[in-house]
Design a protein around this motif. Structure first.
Motif, short mmCIF file in Angstrom:
data_model
loop_
_atom_site.label_atom_id
_atom_site.label_comp_id
_atom_site.label_asym_id
_atom_site.label_seq_id
_atom_site.Cartn_x
_atom_site.Cartn_y
_atom_site.Cartn_z
N ASP A 231 77.55 50.33 -42.72
CA ASP A 231 78.10 49.30 -43.59
C ASP A 231 76.96 48.60 -44.33
OD1 ASP A 231 79.64 47.42 -44.83
OD2 ASP A 231 80.82 46.94 -43.06
N ILE A 232 76.82 48.90 -45.60
CA ILE A 232 75.79 48.27 -46.43
C ILE A 232 76.35 46.99 -47.06
CG2 ILE A 232 74.17 48.71 -48.35
CD1 ILE A 232 74.30 51.65 -47.74
N ASP A 233 77.55 46.61 -46.64
CA ASP A 233 78.25 45.45 -47.19
C ASP A 233 78.95 44.64 -46.10
OD1 ASP A 233 78.23 46.40 -50.26
OD2 ASP A 233 78.83 48.10 -49.02
N TYR B 74 69.09 47.24 -41.36
CA TYR B 74 68.83 46.58 -42.63
C TYR B 74 68.41 47.58 -43.69
CZ TYR B 74 68.56 42.04 -40.14
OH TYR B 74 68.83 40.92 -39.41
N CYS B 75 68.54 47.16 -44.94
CA CYS B 75 67.95 47.94 -46.02
C CYS B 75 66.44 47.96 -45.82
CB CYS B 75 68.30 47.32 -47.37
SG CYS B 75 70.07 47.28 -47.72
N PRO C 158 69.74 40.70 -45.63
CA PRO C 158 68.76 40.83 -46.71
C PRO C 158 69.13 41.93 -47.71
CG PRO C 158 67.93 41.86 -44.73
CD PRO C 158 69.21 41.17 -44.34
N SER C 159 68.98 41.62 -48.97
CA SER C 159 69.20 42.59 -50.04
C SER C 159 68.06 43.60 -50.08
CB SER C 159 69.32 41.87 -51.38
OG SER C 159 69.12 42.76 -52.46
N VAL C 160 68.36 44.80 -50.53
CA VAL C 160 67.32 45.81 -50.70
C VAL C 160 66.27 45.34 -51.69
CG1 VAL C 160 68.57 47.05 -52.54
CG2 VAL C 160 66.91 48.27 -51.11
N ILE D 56 56.23 43.16 -45.06
CA ILE D 56 57.24 44.20 -45.27
C ILE D 56 56.71 45.57 -44.89
CG2 ILE D 56 58.57 45.43 -47.04
CD1 ILE D 56 59.69 42.64 -46.15
N LEU D 57 55.47 45.87 -45.27
CA LEU D 57 54.90 47.18 -44.95
C LEU D 57 54.68 47.34 -43.44
CD1 LEU D 57 52.37 47.77 -47.86
CD2 LEU D 57 54.78 48.43 -47.69
N ALA D 58 54.50 46.24 -42.75
CA ALA D 58 54.27 46.30 -41.30
C ALA D 58 55.56 46.44 -40.51
CB ALA D 58 53.50 45.07 -40.84
N GLU D 59 56.70 45.99 -41.07
CA GLU D 59 57.92 45.91 -40.26
C GLU D 59 59.19 46.47 -40.91
OE1 GLU D 59 58.59 41.89 -38.95
OE2 GLU D 59 56.50 41.61 -38.36
N HIS D 60 59.20 46.65 -42.23
CA HIS D 60 60.48 46.90 -42.88
C HIS D 60 60.48 48.06 -43.88
CE1 HIS D 60 62.11 43.29 -41.07
NE2 HIS D 60 61.07 42.61 -41.50
N THR D 61 59.71 49.09 -43.58
CA THR D 61 59.74 50.26 -44.46
C THR D 61 60.87 51.20 -44.05
OG1 THR D 61 58.30 51.62 -43.07
CG2 THR D 61 57.22 50.13 -44.66
#
Length: 369
Positions: A113-115, A167-168, A269-271, A333-338
């Motif tokens: 679910d992306i929504d 998450y995105c 969070p939005s992409v 972001i690069l450390a945790e959310h790629t």
């Protein structure tokens, strides 16, 4: 490592026009394929995406189109043979697709679910466009764009066996930081949405009216023709994903605007948040619960409520402070959310789902024996 055969039925992989699903799926599935897995993506062939396709032949998965529910049955063998099947939100005729997949698949069946907050709001008012309450327990895993308390709600209220935040994310190779001249003081990239528009009015359009010496841009399709755009707000109908890094690089700051249902739920969070941060573009955002778990307010992101908040940043922050904000967000972001982080989490959850299915089916097999 176990090589998984994954089938995904999603809104769109081929076209990023008017939706954020395509870029989310592209980043996630590219990273998942890089882990050695085999992926088939099945997309409903619809005219509004067909004329706006910006990825026709992905190098990380097989992309196939189907024209109807009946045509989808051509892929029955692939569904049966898959280790896991994922059905996405907003898939056309998603309820019927979900019923068929749950009945047909032999492996793990998941819903992505992306929504999520929008989905739950629809369920509450009896709008079963692509999901029903009865389908949720039949999905082994409910991958949710939203984390936080919503995950417990999905399991306790709707009977999901396992709700997991997914998450995105962002593909850092596709979203590098570029060094170029700034065209705009504040940008916004997003499809028109009625419930986002009041925030856009407050956080960008009104600041533009008050500061004619500053430059603004709103990029995205489907905005009504009767919006009164100030002269210093440029309009761009669509920016393809390949041009997002340049768009962000040309922005001194970019704006993150969240839909009302997602603000109420929090942790959504939005992409665009991840993409802009990966490009080291400083972000000014609306406020919602959970944003502080992703980016540190004041150090990695600016939170604002009123036009005055936005203008104070645009007019008063010195350049070193602006650059430090963008660099700190990029590092986080690069450390945790790629996409690599998300693909590893999805792999772990799918393998755990496979283990649970095996454990659940083993007693029945032993009884038959």
């Amino acid at each position: 490592m176990t090589k998984l055969r994954l089938v995904v039925l999603g809104l769109s992989l081929s076209s990023s026009w008017g939706n954020g699903h395509a870029t989310t799926f592209r980043a996630l599935l590219r990273a998942f394929a890089a882990r050695g897995h085999d992926i088939l993506f099945l997309e409903r062939d619809v005219p509004w995406y067909a004329v706006h396709r910006d990825l026709k032949d992905p190098d990380f998965c097989r992309l196939e189109f189907y024209s109807s529910l009946e045509d989808l049955r051509r892929y029955k063998d692939a569904i049966v043979g898959a280790d896991a099947v994922i059905v996405g939100s907003y898939v056309p005729e998603g309820v019927a697709v979900g019923h068929w997949v749950q009945k047909t698949a032999k492996g793990v069946v998941a819903f992505y679910d992306i929504d999520t907050p929008v989905t739950l709001a629809k369920l509450e008012r009896g709008d079963f466009e692509y999901l029903t309450p009865g389908l949720i327990p039949g999905y082994d895993i409910y991958f949710s764009f939203t984390g936080g308390p919503t995950l417990g709600h999905l399991m306790e209220r709707y009977g999901s066996p396992s709700a997991r935040a997914l998450y995105c994310s962002v593909d850092p190779e596709a979203y590098p930081a570029l060094d170029c001249e700034k065209r705009w003081d504040l940008s916004y990239l997003g499809t028109y949405s009625p419930d986002r528009q009041p925030t856009l009015e407050r956080m960008l359009i009104e600041p533009a009216r008050r500061a004619p010496h500053l430059r603004f841009v709103v990029a995205g399709p489907q905005y009504p023709t009767d919006i009164d755009w100030p002269e210093n707000v440029e309009r761009v109908d669509h920016v393809p994903p390949t041009e997002h890094p340049l768009f962000y690089a040309q922005s001194r700051y970019t704006l993150n605007v969240t839909r009302a249902d997602m603000i109420r739920a929090g942790y959504s969070p939005s992409v665009r948040l991840f993409e802009a941060a990966a490009c080291a573009t400083p972000i000014i955002s609306d406020i919602w619960d959970g944003i502080e778990t992703l980016l540190d307010p004041g150090r990695e992101i600016v939170l604002a409520q009123a036009p005055e908040d936005v203008l104070a940043v645009l007019d008063q922050w010195p350049e070193p402070r602006r650059e430090a904000l963008g660099a700190a967000a990029q590092q986080r972001i690069l450390a945790e959310h790629t996409a690599a982080h998300r693909a590893a989490a999805m792999e772990r959850d799918l393998l755990e789902g496979m283990r649970r299915r095996h454990e659940e089916h083993r007693p029945a097999l032993e009884m038959r024996a």
